[in-house]
Design a protein around this motif. Structure first.
Motif, PDB file in Angstrom:
ATOM      1  N   LEU A   1       0.837  -1.211   0.000  1.00 48.33           N
ATOM      2  CA  LEU A   1       0.000   0.000   0.000  1.00 48.33           C
ATOM      3  C   LEU A   1       0.865   1.251   0.000  1.00 48.33           C
ATOM      4  O   LEU A   1       0.592   2.222  -0.692  1.00 48.33           O
TER       5      LEU A   1
ATOM      6  N   TRP B   1       2.224   1.771  -3.371  1.00 51.16           N
ATOM      7  CA  TRP B   1       1.183   2.271  -4.267  1.00 51.16           C
ATOM      8  C   TRP B   1       0.998   3.780  -4.061  1.00 51.16           C
ATOM      9  O   TRP B   1       0.972   4.560  -4.999  1.00 51.16           O
TER      10      TRP B   1
ATOM     11  N   VAL C   1       1.665   6.853  -6.662  1.00 54.65           N
ATOM     12  CA  VAL C   1       0.668   7.877  -7.002  1.00 54.65           C
ATOM     13  C   VAL C   1       1.253   9.271  -6.793  1.00 54.65           C
ATOM     14  O   VAL C   1       1.119  10.161  -7.627  1.00 54.65           O
TER      15      VAL C   1
ATOM     16  N   ALA D   1       3.646  14.779 -13.053  1.00 49.15           N
ATOM     17  CA  ALA D   1       2.685  15.508 -13.887  1.00 49.15           C
ATOM     18  C   ALA D   1       2.773  17.003 -13.609  1.00 49.15           C
ATOM     19  O   ALA D   1       2.788  17.827 -14.525  1.00 49.15           O
TER      20      ALA D   1
ATOM     21  N   LEU E   1       4.262  20.649 -15.869  1.00 43.51           N
ATOM     22  CA  LEU E   1       3.374  21.745 -16.261  1.00 43.51           C
ATOM     23  C   LEU E   1       4.114  23.006 -16.635  1.00 43.51           C
ATOM     24  O   LEU E   1       3.740  23.695 -17.561  1.00 43.51           O
TER      25      LEU E   1
ATOM     26  N   ALA F   1       6.857  24.019 -20.562  1.00 47.13           N
ATOM     27  CA  ALA F   1       6.627  24.333 -21.974  1.00 47.13           C
ATOM     28  C   ALA F   1       7.624  25.378 -22.450  1.00 47.13           C
ATOM     29  O   ALA F   1       7.857  26.372 -21.781  1.00 47.13           O
TER      30      ALA F   1
ATOM     31  N   ALA G   1      -8.176  -0.128  -4.143  1.00 49.89           N
ATOM     32  CA  ALA G   1      -7.613   1.110  -4.684  1.00 49.89           C
ATOM     33  C   ALA G   1      -8.325   1.506  -5.971  1.00 49.89           C
ATOM     34  O   ALA G   1      -8.677   0.638  -6.758  1.00 49.89           O
ATOM     35  N   PRO G   2      -8.548   2.777  -6.145  1.00 51.01           N
ATOM     36  CA  PRO G   2      -9.176   3.214  -7.395  1.00 51.01           C
ATOM     37  C   PRO G   2      -8.213   2.994  -8.558  1.00 51.01           C
ATOM     38  O   PRO G   2      -6.995   2.991  -8.370  1.00 51.01           O
TER      39      PRO G   2
ATOM     40  N   LEU H   1      -5.828   3.837 -11.367  1.00 49.37           N
ATOM     41  CA  LEU H   1      -4.969   5.012 -11.453  1.00 49.37           C
ATOM     42  C   LEU H   1      -5.353   5.859 -12.646  1.00 49.37           C
ATOM     43  O   LEU H   1      -5.403   5.360 -13.763  1.00 49.37           O
TER      44      LEU H   1
ATOM     45  N   GLU I   1      -2.291  10.899 -16.614  1.00 46.32           N
ATOM     46  CA  GLU I   1      -2.120  12.303 -17.020  1.00 46.32           C
ATOM     47  C   GLU I   1      -1.483  12.270 -18.404  1.00 46.32           C
ATOM     48  O   GLU I   1      -0.391  11.719 -18.575  1.00 46.32           O
TER      49      GLU I   1
ATOM     50  N   GLU J   1      -0.103  14.227 -21.670  1.00 48.21           N
ATOM     51  CA  GLU J   1       0.376  15.533 -22.123  1.00 48.21           C
ATOM     52  C   GLU J   1       0.203  15.651 -23.634  1.00 48.21           C
ATOM     53  O   GLU J   1       0.594  14.760 -24.375  1.00 48.21           O
TER      54      GLU J   1
ATOM     55  N   ILE K   1       1.120  21.494 -28.202  1.00 52.39           N
ATOM     56  CA  ILE K   1       0.588  22.323 -29.296  1.00 52.39           C
ATOM     57  C   ILE K   1       1.781  23.047 -29.914  1.00 52.39           C
ATOM     58  O   ILE K   1       2.535  23.720 -29.216  1.00 52.39           O
TER      59      ILE K   1
ATOM     60  N   THR L   1      -3.392  17.353 -20.351  1.00 51.90           N
ATOM     61  CA  THR L   1      -2.632  18.582 -20.137  1.00 51.90           C
ATOM     62  C   THR L   1      -2.165  19.093 -21.489  1.00 51.90           C
ATOM     63  O   THR L   1      -1.344  18.464 -22.145  1.00 51.90           O
TER      64      THR L   1
ATOM     65  N   VAL M   1      -0.114  21.553 -23.596  1.00 47.43           N
ATOM     66  CA  VAL M   1       1.085  22.363 -23.388  1.00 47.43           C
ATOM     67  C   VAL M   1       1.326  23.205 -24.634  1.00 47.43           C
ATOM     68  O   VAL M   1       1.541  22.665 -25.726  1.00 47.43           O
ATOM     69  N   ASN M   2       1.269  24.518 -24.461  1.00 48.98           N
ATOM     70  CA  ASN M   2       1.390  25.403 -25.618  1.00 48.98           C
ATOM     71  C   ASN M   2       2.861  25.743 -25.896  1.00 48.98           C
ATOM     72  O   ASN M   2       3.441  26.618 -25.271  1.00 48.98           O
TER      73      ASN M   2
ATOM     74  N   THR N   1       2.371  28.127 -21.638  1.00 52.06           N
ATOM     75  CA  THR N   1       1.514  27.762 -20.504  1.00 52.06           C
ATOM     76  C   THR N   1       0.784  26.451 -20.787  1.00 52.06           C
ATOM     77  O   THR N   1       0.776  25.958 -21.911  1.00 52.06           O
ATOM     78  N   THR N   2       0.169  25.919 -19.750  1.00 45.64           N
ATOM     79  CA  THR N   2      -0.570  24.662 -19.887  1.00 45.64           C
ATOM     80  C   THR N   2      -2.006  24.859 -19.421  1.00 45.64           C
ATOM     81  O   THR N   2      -2.297  25.750 -18.614  1.00 45.64           O
TER      82      THR N   2
ATOM     83  N   ARG O   1      -5.301  22.266 -18.163  1.00 44.99           N
ATOM     84  CA  ARG O   1      -5.626  20.879 -17.828  1.00 44.99           C
ATOM     85  C   ARG O   1      -7.125  20.707 -17.754  1.00 44.99           C
ATOM     86  O   ARG O   1      -7.860  21.617 -17.376  1.00 44.99           O
TER      87      ARG O   1
END
Lengths: 354, 111
Positions: free
Chosen positions: A7, A10, A14, A21, A25, A28, B20-21, B23, B26, B28, B31, B50, B52-53, B80-81, B83
């Motif tokens: 766990l 896991w 995550v 991620a 961001l 770019a 567990a949910p 996963l 994400e 990307e 552009i 996401t 991404v410009n 910029t991005t 989401r």
């Protein structure tokens, strides 16, 4: 215990995924245009972006035929498509005036001025959106709009069909173009008009000969103007491709009016579309103006000054509008470049209407 | 102290993957100028896109879902991005308010 470790692993994965991620961001890197003298390799690559296409595209649903184009031409010049019977498409899109009317604002039904300038209709076969506000996705959709607009030709398509059926000679033309027992309809009228409009293509300009390898086709001022256009002045951010437009929509900061442009059709939250109008093609520009979607800019000097200042500051002002200092010489070079993308107009033979 | 047997490990794994949910991914999407890259995979409901410009011009993307719902992302200046988390399955069309030439389509699976 091992279950707890699993766990924990896991949860860690995550967390790592979320971190990765998030970290991505801010990463770019804009493809920013660099302001420096172009190397010959850079210039050659840039020139390729403006090379004329080899052929005119026609959609699968409305392919080109000579018969359809000839019919569309007759319809384009036929005043019976207007309620008054005195106004044709060519009244505003006059071939003698660069397929426009030379006016700051178009004149509509009963001679009332409209809110916008008549856009030229060349090179629309490559268009991605039509009308100043882009509310037509295709030329077929567009063709119906001025005919049925109450303040323009003020007709109904049913009445147009009725009139054309009553005109001797149109029946055989529609028959040759579309076949079938009853070929005159709103669909075939707009299909023929769109086909004719797709045949209106700019002829080869000196700039095109330069792009094709003739180094003497344009002068040094025009060449420097081309580099300014793509570099310091950033005109090509929107006036790109061989048509010198990417069909994009911007508020360029002209004096705002009640006409919201594309903002009328976009959700209110899309602030960038308020006062936004389509980027016009710069090919075959009438050098005497007027310019802008509503003729606010009287001549090319006013256009360049407007862009140099960057337009009226407001929330919807396009991100691309940034003030730029341009010397008198640079302004002359830009104008020389615009002159180099003008071709001798094609001779137009007026149709004999049925 | 009792050491776990293989059966314990298998049971723990079963518990983990059932509790567990799934996963969420994400994805990307770069552009460049007026081209939004193809998504390349079939995303699931709950995945995050996401955009991404990388262009030197701004964009204003919007997604039209199969049920007609339109989700508009805000103006996206260069570098910029933006989401969005996919809330429903079906066909999606991505377009740009500023640049109608932009069009990218993909399907969202339910799981």
């Amino acid at each position: 215990m091992i279950g707890r470790r699993l766990l924990t692993l896991w949860a860690a994965s995550v967390t790592l995924a979320a971190y990765a991620a998030t970290a991505g961001l801010g990463g770019a890197t804009p493809d920013v245009a660099v302001e420096r003298p172009l190397s010959s390799a850079d210039l050659a690559a840039l020139k390729q972006k403006f090379r004329r296409p080899a052929a005119t595209p026609f959609p699968k649903g409305n392919p080109f035929t000579e018969e359809k184009a000839a019919l569309g031409k007759s319809l384009f010049f036929d005043p019976r498509l207007s309620r008054s019977g005195s106004v044709s498409c060519a009244t505003c899109h006059n071939p003698s005036l660069g397929w426009s009317d030379g006016l700051g604002k178009a004149v509509g039904f009963e001679m009332k001025p409209l809110a916008r300038r008549t856009p030229p209709v060349r090179n629309l076969a490559w268009g991605a959106a039509f009308q100043w506000d882009g509310r037509a996705d295709t030329l077929e959709m567009q063709a119906r709009m001025p005919i049925t607009a109450p303040d323009e030709m003020n007709m109904t398509m049913d009445l147009v069909v009725e009139r054309l059926k009553a005109a001797p000679g149109y029946g055989p033309m529609f028959q040759r173009a579309f076949g079938g027992d009853d070929p005159i309809s709103a669909r075939t009228i707009t299909a023929a008009l769109a086909t004719f409009q797709r045949t209106l293509v700019s002829r080869e300009a000196p700039f095109d000969r330069w792009i094709a390898g003739d180094e003497t086709a344009i002068g040094p001022d025009a060449r420097r103007g081309f580099e300014l256009f793509n570099g310091k002045a950033r005109c090509a951010a929107c006036h790109s491709s061989w048509r010198f437009t990417d069909d994009s929509f911007h508020d360029i900061g002209l004096t705002a009016t009640a006409d919201l442009g594309r903002g009328k059709f976009a959700p209110p939250s899309v602030v960038a579309m308020r006062n936004a109008f389509k980027t016009p093609s710069l090919r075959d520009l009438r050098m005497q103006g007027p310019y802008g979607h509503d003729g606010q800019l009287k001549d090319l000097g006013a256009v360049i000054e407007h862009y140099a200042k960057g337009g009226e500051k407001r929330e919807s002002l396009s991100f691309e509008m940034k003030p730029v200092e341009l010397s008198d010489r640079e302004r002359r070079e830009l104008v020389a470049f615009l002159d180099s993308i003008r071709a001798e107009p094609a001779a137009v033979e007026l149709p004999q209407l049925p | 102290m009792t050491f776990p047997t293989l059966r314990h490990v298998a049971f723990a794994g079963l518990l983990l993957f059932s509790a567990a949910p799934a996963l969420a991914a994400e994805i990307e999407i770069p552009i460049h100028h007026t081209e939004v890259a193809d998504i390349g995979v079939t995303p699931k409901v709950g995945d995050t896109l996401t955009f991404v410009n990388h262009a030197d011009i701004a964009h204003n993307l919007y997604l039209t879902f199969e049920d007609g719902t339109v989700q508009t992302l805000d103006t996206q200046p260069p570098g910029t991005t933006k989401r969005t988390t996919l809330a429903r399955e079906g066909h999606v069309i991505v377009r740009c308010w500023i640049h109608p030439i932009i069009r990218m389509e993909f399907d969202v699976s339910d799981k």
